[in-house]
Every structure is written in C-alpha cells, then in structure tokens.
Write a protein that holds these residues in place. Structure first.
Motif, PDB file in Angstrom:
ATOM      1  N   MET A 334       0.828  -1.205   0.000  1.00  0.00           N
ATOM      2  CA  MET A 334       0.000   0.000   0.000  1.00  0.00           C
ATOM      3  C   MET A 334       0.866   1.261   0.000  1.00  0.00           C
ATOM      4  N   THR A 335       1.988   1.215   0.729  1.00  0.00           N
ATOM      5  CA  THR A 335       2.886   2.376   0.749  1.00  0.00           C
ATOM      6  C   THR A 335       3.479   2.631  -0.626  1.00  0.00           C
ATOM      7  N   LEU A 336       3.850   1.571  -1.328  1.00  0.00           N
ATOM      8  CA  LEU A 336       4.394   1.733  -2.677  1.00  0.00           C
ATOM      9  C   LEU A 336       3.373   2.374  -3.615  1.00  0.00           C
ATOM     10  N   LEU A 337       2.104   2.016  -3.431  1.00  0.00           N
ATOM     11  CA  LEU A 337       1.063   2.617  -4.262  1.00  0.00           C
ATOM     12  C   LEU A 337       0.818   4.086  -3.914  1.00  0.00           C
ATOM     13  N   MET A 338       1.308   4.512  -2.757  1.00  0.00           N
ATOM     14  CA  MET A 338       1.146   5.915  -2.356  1.00  0.00           C
ATOM     15  C   MET A 338       2.294   6.799  -2.831  1.00  0.00           C
ATOM     16  N   ILE A 339       3.374   6.211  -3.340  1.00  0.00           N
ATOM     17  CA  ILE A 339       4.544   7.005  -3.731  1.00  0.00           C
ATOM     18  C   ILE A 339       4.221   8.025  -4.831  1.00  0.00           C
ATOM     19  N   PRO A 340       3.395   7.699  -5.848  1.00  0.00           N
ATOM     20  CA  PRO A 340       3.075   8.744  -6.840  1.00  0.00           C
ATOM     21  C   PRO A 340       2.497  10.010  -6.218  1.00  0.00           C
ATOM     22  N   GLY A 341       1.834   9.906  -5.066  1.00  0.00           N
ATOM     23  CA  GLY A 341       1.319  11.092  -4.399  1.00  0.00           C
ATOM     24  C   GLY A 341       2.422  12.031  -3.951  1.00  0.00           C
ATOM     25  N   VAL A 342       3.609  11.477  -3.660  1.00  0.00           N
ATOM     26  CA  VAL A 342       4.754  12.328  -3.306  1.00  0.00           C
ATOM     27  C   VAL A 342       5.192  13.129  -4.518  1.00  0.00           C
TER      28      VAL A 342
END
Length: 458
Positions: A334-342
């Motif tokens: 789930m954290t990896l899927l949130m990286i584009p938000g950075v």
C-alpha cells in the motif's frame, strides 16, 4: 507439437467451457454499452462537442496505466490457465520451450486478455481521432497480455519465493511506467504510446524468460503431505492463499484498499482547507485499513482446520509471526502505491515512512484477537455478513484505532518534521518488541487452547 497442444487446448476449452465466466465478460461489456448509451441519451453529445478540442490522445498512456491494477485483479479472480502439464502430457515428448510457447499463445487467445483493450478502444474512440484510438487500444492490449502472462507465471510457480518475485516485478513495472506516463507526455502522443508498447514488450520478454525458470510439472505433489512442507515458506503461503481464494476476505481487503487509496488521492485538498492532519488521516488509513479489516478476525480462517494444525510441528508463535510478516507485506504494498502522491506533491516521503513504520508496529495490536476470535465462513460474501463477529472483537476494535488517533494528532499538533520523527520512533520501538509480545500472546493462547478449540467448533 505446439500445433498439437493448441488443438488439445481448443478441444478441452470447448468441452469444459465455463459459460458463467463468459456471462460475466458479456455483462461487463453490456454495462459499458449501457453507460455509453445513457451518456448520449442524457445530453452527452453536447458535452462531447464542447470537449472536442481537448487533446485526449496526450493522456492515453495515463489512462492505459490506470487500467493495469484493476485489469490484473479481475483476471486474477476470473482468468483460467493451464499453467502446469497434467500427467497425460508429462508422458509425451513435450519440450519445455514448446510448453512455454503454448502458454504465451494461449494468453494471446484468452478472451479475458481482450476485454480491457476492447473497452478502452471504445472509450478512446469517443474521446480522440480514430488513428490515436486504435494505437491506444493496441497499447492497452500489449499491457493486458503482459499482466495476463504474469498471472500465468504466478500459477506456474510452485514455491512462494517464485510467486513473490512476480509480485515484486509487477510493482517495479508500475514504478517504471508511472513516471514515464506523467513526465514524458510532452514527446508527442504517438511516441508516448509507442514507448508504452516498448515497456510492455520488455515485460513480455522478461516474463517469457522467467517461465523457463519455473517447473512445467509439479514433481513434488506426492510429497505435499510430508512434515518438511510445514516450514516458514509454506506457512506464509497459508496467509496469502487464504486471502486470494477466500471470497469473503478477498472482497473486504480489495474493496477497502481501493476505497481508501482513491480517497487519499482525491481528498488531498483538505490539507489546504483543514490542515495537514486530514491528509495524515487519509494517508494512514490507506496504508493501515486493509490489514485492520484482515487482522480483526485473528485465527478466524485457521479455525476451519485448527485441529489439523495442532497435529503438525507448528507453534502458535510461528503462526502469529507469519501473520505479522504478512500484514507488513500488505502495508509495504500500500505504501508503494502511495509514492506517486509524493511526486504530485500531495504528501511527503517522511509522512509515508512514518505511516509505514507505525502501521507495521501497530499490527501487534491486531494479534490478540486470536484469543477471542471465532470460526469464519470464508466462502460466503463479505457484504452485510456478520458471521464470525462477536462483541469482544467489536469492543477490541477501538484499540486498533489508537495508532490512527496518535498519527493524526501528531501531524495536527506538531510540525511535520517533528511529527514524522516521533511517530517513526514509536513504530520502530513497536517493531523491535514484536517477538517478545507475540511470544506472550502465544503463551496466553496455549493456556486457553481447549476453550479456543471448543469455540472454533461452533
């Protein structure tokens, strides 16, 4: 021999054709057609005339990228594969190279690998000129074939380590495509889509070569019941196999992951209106909630066969450690899927790292549910289904929300840097003490093991 294999595949497909799966395929296409007709009936032609000047072809690669994960999950549940040779074919002179070519060709013919390209080609045809629409549909088709072959690799792999390599490869593929889709759109629509096709072809080549490292026949099936099979890898596979095969768990986890991931990306503007604490809420929930809904059941799945587990050389502590590690893998995904938000400026790397460490550490709070969990009917639907729930789980659920309150309060009351450091430190401390805590939980379970066994039989 390849021609003979394809003839056998066609005969078997006709004899064992699953009409229910085809019905699902046609139903989804019908929904698309109904959506398009309803759009135009409601005045969509006027909307399209106003949007006619927008260069949608420049966003075709981004739209293709958005289809990868839902297309992969759909095919993971509905697509059927003849990944392994059966005993009949094993006795015939079928070479490894011939079998792998057959797997590649069968993926090219599988109708599930055509569904998303058909849908996206229709959508592209409504939004952009015909030439761009056909090229966009071809782009989606190559990507769809690639993730279809990835699913074949998953089903051909007989060991969890080989399956894990496929999942990691899928995540790596997404992290290569995401910056390419967003930051290379200025090169022109045609070049942009051709580059996407190039990525898909490279992925196809890698997956095809990976098939040669996997066995085409499960030689160890006769030893599947040996004691050696109850080691850590097999026990860890017990977790993800339960998640993938059990309809109820699969629906809960996938739906919660999709909903909160979507909310995290679409509700980021609340940081400007209400403060960074609201962004912290969505970030933490997106990473933590899939494991929260899964961990609330404790040994609910294992309760269906716990008597058998107790006859194996497996300790309760080992089972709890595997659950802790499996929850950690879900949090990392789930954290990896949130990286584009950075990259889009929605949140910072420091917030993601703090959320990951705290969620991994707070998974310890989910493990005591094994002391009062009940048997879970894993093959029923998750919607409005309260079987397996009890008051103890409902009351204890409030404890699991303590880390969320801590995370939101930290970012709401402290500066971002201080909050990230403090929350990361709390998560690291919880991770460091996970083994003694799990050991104590396991001892508490063994003290009441007869009560637990009776409860599991209800």
């Amino acid at each position: 021999m390849l021609k003979t294999l394809l003839q056998l595949w066609w005969i078997e497909t006709r004899r064992t054709f699953d009409w229910k799966r085809l019905g699902v395929f046609l139903y989804l296409l019908f929904l698309l057609a109904a959506l398009v007709i309803g759009f135009y009936a409601g005045g969509g032609d006027r909307v399209m005339s106003r949007m006619a000047g927008l260069p949608f072809q420049d966003y075709a690669v981004m739209m293709a990228l958005a289809t990868i994960v839902p297309d992969f999950m759909m095919k993971l549940m509905l697509k059927q594969d003849a990944a392994m040779m059966d005993d009949f074919l094993k006795s015939k002179p079928v070479a490894e190279r011939t079998w792998n070519r057959f797997l590649l060709v069968s993926n090219l013919l599988d109708y599930w690998n055509w569904m998303t390209p058909i849908v996206m080609t229709v959508l592209f045809g409504l939004l952009m000129p015909v030439g761009y629409a056909l090229l966009g549909g071809l782009t989606v088709w190559f990507v769809s074939i690639a993730d279809g072959l990835a699913i074949t690799c998953l089903r051909k792999a007989t060991d969890w380590a080989y399956k894990l390599a496929v999942w990691i490869g899928l995540l790596f593929f997404l992290f290569l495509l995401t910056p390419y889709a967003f930051f290379m759109s200025g090169v022109g629509a045609v070049v942009h889509m051709l580059g996407m096709i190039g990525f898909a072809l490279v992925a196809l080549w890698v997956l095809y070569r990976y098939l040669f490292s996997l066995s085409s026949y499960n030689e160890s099936r006769a030893q599947a019941s040996s004691v050696r099979g109850m080691r850590g890898g097999t026990l860890l596979s017990l977790e993800y196999v339960s998640l993938l095969r059990a309809k109820r768990l699969r629906q809960m986890v996938l739906m919660c992951a999709a909903i909160f991931l979507f909310q995290a990306y679409t509700q980021n503007y609340t940081a400007n209106e209400f403060g960074v604490g609201f962004t912290a809420f969505y970030v933490f929930f997106a990473i933590d909630f899939p494991t929260l809904v899964l961990g609330q059941w404790g040994f609910g799945v294992e309760a269906n066969f716990f008597h058998g587990l107790m006859t194996k050389p497996v300790t309760v502590e080992r089972l709890l450690l595997n659950k802790f590690f499996f929850y950690m893998l879900i949090n990392v995904a789930m954290t990896l899927l949130m990286i584009p938000g950075v990259w889009l400026g929605y949140w910072s790397y420091a917030m993601l790292v703090a959320a990951l460490l705290l969620t991994v550490g707070s998974n310890l709070l989910l493990l005591p549910t094994c002391l009062f969990s009940t048997r879970l009917d894993v093959f029923s639907s998750a919607f409005f289904n309260y079987q397996g729930a009890n008051w103890s789980i409902n009351v204890y659920a409030f404890v699991a929300f303590i880390p969320m309150v801590l995370f939101i309060s930290g970012y709401g009351l402290l500066s971002d840097g201080v909050a990230s450091a403090v929350l990361s430190a709390v998560g690291v401390v919880l991770i460091c003490v996970h083994r003694p805590v799990i050991r104590r939980i396991a001892k508490a379970f063994m003290r009441r093991k007869y009560e637990r066994m009776e409860k599991f039989c209800e």
